[in-house]
Scaffold this motif. Structure first.
Motif, PDB file in Angstrom:
ATOM      1  N   TRP A   1       0.852  -1.187   0.000  1.00  0.00           N
ATOM      2  CA  TRP A   1       0.000   0.000   0.000  1.00  0.00           C
ATOM      3  C   TRP A   1       0.886   1.236   0.000  1.00  0.00           C
ATOM      4  O   TRP A   1       1.880   1.283   0.727  1.00  0.00           O
ATOM      5  N   ASP A   2       0.507   2.251  -0.741  1.00  0.00           N
ATOM      6  CA  ASP A   2       1.214   3.531  -0.761  1.00  0.00           C
ATOM      7  C   ASP A   2       0.347   4.540  -0.007  1.00  0.00           C
ATOM      8  O   ASP A   2      -0.484   5.232  -0.600  1.00  0.00           O
ATOM      9  N   ILE A   3       0.513   4.588   1.313  1.00  0.00           N
ATOM     10  CA  ILE A   3      -0.328   5.415   2.178  1.00  0.00           C
ATOM     11  C   ILE A   3       0.505   6.553   2.760  1.00  0.00           C
ATOM     12  O   ILE A   3       1.570   6.313   3.328  1.00  0.00           O
ATOM     13  N   PRO A   4       0.018   7.801   2.642  1.00  0.00           N
ATOM     14  CA  PRO A   4       0.751   8.931   3.222  1.00  0.00           C
ATOM     15  C   PRO A   4       0.918   8.771   4.739  1.00  0.00           C
ATOM     16  O   PRO A   4       0.117   8.091   5.394  1.00  0.00           O
ATOM     17  N   ALA A   5       1.914   9.410   5.292  1.00  0.00           N
ATOM     18  CA  ALA A   5       2.190   9.306   6.734  1.00  0.00           C
ATOM     19  C   ALA A   5       1.007   9.790   7.568  1.00  0.00           C
ATOM     20  O   ALA A   5       0.695   9.221   8.605  1.00  0.00           O
ATOM     21  N   ARG A   6       0.351  10.859   7.140  1.00  0.00           N
ATOM     22  CA  ARG A   6      -0.823  11.379   7.855  1.00  0.00           C
ATOM     23  C   ARG A   6      -2.051  11.150   6.973  1.00  0.00           C
ATOM     24  O   ARG A   6      -2.379  11.958   6.126  1.00  0.00           O
ATOM     25  N   PHE A   7      -2.705  10.017   7.179  1.00  0.00           N
ATOM     26  CA  PHE A   7      -3.878   9.661   6.387  1.00  0.00           C
ATOM     27  C   PHE A   7      -4.978   9.203   7.317  1.00  0.00           C
ATOM     28  O   PHE A   7      -4.768   8.335   8.162  1.00  0.00           O
TER      29      PHE A   7
END
Length: 69
Positions: free
Chosen positions: A17-23
């Protein structure tokens, strides 16, 4: 992220998964669902048992309950 693979097993093994640090997934899902078409995505229940139905997670009550929104 999907990468090219020759088999399903290889694709499954290499998937990330490519999830931003603050999501905040609640914000992403609720705001997408409550897109202004009058659909309800969230019901807020306060400590006294009162309910409100904000039409977005950007509502002040929802933001106060979850400051990461």
């Amino acid at each position: 992220m999907l990468t090219e693979a020759s088999t399903y097993d290889e694709l499954y093994r290499n998937f990330r998964w490519d999830i931003p640090a603050r999501f905040n997934i609640a914000t992403a899902c609720c705001d997408r669902h409550a897109d202004g078409a009058g659909r309800l995505a969230l019901i807020y229940l306060d400590e006294a048992g009162r309910t409100t139905a904000p039409r977005s997670t950007r509502s002040p009550k929802v933001r106060a309950a979850s400051p990461t929104c």
